[in-house]
Design an enzyme around this catalytic site. Structure first.
Site, mmCIF file in Angstrom:
data_model
loop_
_atom_site.group_PDB
_atom_site.id
_atom_site.type_symbol
_atom_site.label_atom_id
_atom_site.label_comp_id
_atom_site.label_asym_id
_atom_site.label_seq_id
_atom_site.Cartn_x
_atom_site.Cartn_y
_atom_site.Cartn_z
ATOM 1 N N CYS A 1 0.829 -1.218 0.000
ATOM 2 C CA CYS A 1 0.000 0.000 0.000
ATOM 3 C C CYS A 1 0.858 1.260 0.000
ATOM 4 O O CYS A 1 1.470 1.602 1.018
ATOM 5 C CB CYS A 1 -0.925 -0.079 1.215
ATOM 6 S SG CYS A 1 -1.643 1.495 1.742
ATOM 7 N N CYS B 1 0.101 4.006 2.525
ATOM 8 C CA CYS B 1 0.490 3.581 3.879
ATOM 9 C C CYS B 1 1.937 3.956 4.122
ATOM 10 O O CYS B 1 2.311 4.414 5.212
ATOM 11 C CB CYS B 1 0.355 2.060 4.051
ATOM 12 S SG CYS B 1 -1.308 1.433 3.842
#
Lengths: 111, 308
Positions: free
Chosen positions: A35, A38
């Site tokens: 991700c 993230c």
């Protein structure tokens, strides 16, 4: 600038002890290695961990390794940052957010 | 407010390829240069596992690796980097004041290279269900929709890439596009049409995202017939384009109708001493190489403006 603080990776096994039973609020960063956003928010969270040391604890949950906790809190999007207060979710922040926005949230938790 | 520690020749807002290339040029020309980045150094290109069109890498390179090298290069020549989000830029006589969430800086010249952010649909339910079925990042969130029915809103390269990624997890992926043909590259369109788990709804827009605690469905409208319908889905991936990250700038530099900063071929904005580079500027090529080119040009222009 505060000294960097290492943020612990927690799992289903110690989530209760570290997050739910904590006397001070705990920000839990739900993330996964694939991700991008993230990883973008990670340095921001690291800085906040240092700045709020002693007032708010910080922990990370890798949803790939621990899907159970993620499922328990209805996580369908990462990054999601949940601040737990007295064992319950107090605020829920989805997606990359700037340091200023996160600080506003954390100051609200402490007030 | 004359703190020498916070005074720089050139302040660069944004640490993607545009900002990094500008940083290399500014630092090598011995300007005291500061790079401000609110997230990860490298910007959006770090999401690309393999970039095949950046010149010099016949076998491709990851966005993260390429920008990491750029940052190392700039740092070698003296670049300073601070993790901070810029909340405003103001004129202070000849100097510029750059305000951030963690302090202010003054600069002789500012290069705005802050890139873009995801365009929203602007329909009811979108905010409410973000994180509860509405997602702006299929790569991030596909794993949460295993075996489910999801919709992808959009018709360009990003939408097709995201939809194809989702077919690895979801049971059904429905692309909803307001036109009757895709904007994506032909080769990718062909792959999409050949994928059995991918369906298409043409000439259709979403008017509402509905659900209980989580997303349960979409209200759709056919733009040609006006006919409305409901589509049950458990996830909605919004991929309708990017918008320049310029709201915080307010009116300090003129922008186009999409919010992109207006510049000439030297990357000069209409305000002396303020430059723009990369995806954030009007008519950007939106590529890593064009961003880097813009950044170098902007730094050279900024340097000229400081030494005249």
């Amino acid at each position: 600038m505060s000294e960097p603080v290492k943020i612990d990776e927690i799992s289903d096994g110690n989530f209760g002890k570290i997050v739910l039973e904590s006397e001070i609020p705990v920000l839990v960063d739900f993330w996964a290695p694939w991700c991008g956003p993230c990883r973008m928010v990670a340095p921001v969270v690291d800085e906040l961990a240092a700045e709020y040391q002693g007032r708010i604890n910080f922990a990370k949950v890798n949803v790939d390794e621990d899907p159970k906790i993620a499922g328990q809190y209805g996580i369908m999007s990462i990054p999601t940052l949940i601040v737990f207060k007295d064992g319950k979710p107090f605020s829920n922040i989805v997606g990359f957010k700037s340091k200023a926005e996160l600080k506003k949230n954390l100051d609200e938790v402490l007030s | 407010m004359n703190n020498r520690d916070n005074a720089y020749d050139i302040v660069i807002v944004g640490g993607g390829p545009a900002g990094l290339a500008a940083a290399i040029y500014a630092s090598r020309d011995r300007f005291r240069t500061l790079l401000l980045e609110r997230g990860l150094i490298g910007g959006q290109i770090v999401n690309a596992d393999q970039v095949d069109n950046y010149p010099g890498f016949p076998d491709g390179i990851s966005g993260e690796e390429a920008t990491g090298l750029m940052h190392r290069q700039a740092t070698k020549y003296g670049l300073e980097t601070v993790n901070a989000d810029v909340t405003g830029i103001e004129l202070n006589g000849e100097a510029k004041l750059v305000r951030t969430g963690s302090g202010d800086y003054t600069a002789g010249a500012v290069i705005i290279a802050g890139g873009t952010e995801r365009q929203k649909l602007g329909v009811p339910g979108e905010e409410q269900y973000t994180g509860k079925g509405v997602s702006f990042c299929a790569i991030c969130d596909a794993a949460f929709f295993g075996g489910k029915t999801v919709a992808v809103i959009g018709g360009g390269n990003a939408a097709i890439t995201e939809a194809m990624h989702l077919t690895k997890f979801a049971a059904r992926v429905i692309i909803i596009h307001r036109r009757d043909q895709l904007r994506a590259t032909r080769v990718d369109q062909e792959k999409a049409f050949a994928e059995p788990r991918l369906e298409f709804r043409w000439d259709t827009v979403v008017t509402e995202i509905k659900g209980g605690d989580f997303v349960q469905g979409l209200r759709l409208r056919n733009v040609k017939t006006g006919a409305e319908s409901d589509l049950p889905v458990e996830g909605v991936f919004i991929s309708v384009g990017m918008r320049p990250y310029t709201d915080y700038l307010k009116d300090i530099v003129p922008r186009d109708e999409k919010g992109a900063i207006l510049v000439n071929e030297n990357m000069e904005t209409q305000v002396p001493g303020i430059f723009a580079a990369g995806d954030i500027r009007h008519n950007s090529g939106l590529q890593m190489i064009t961003a880097a080119g813009d950044g170098a040009t902007a730094a050279m222009s900024a340097g000229k403006s400081l030494r005249k």
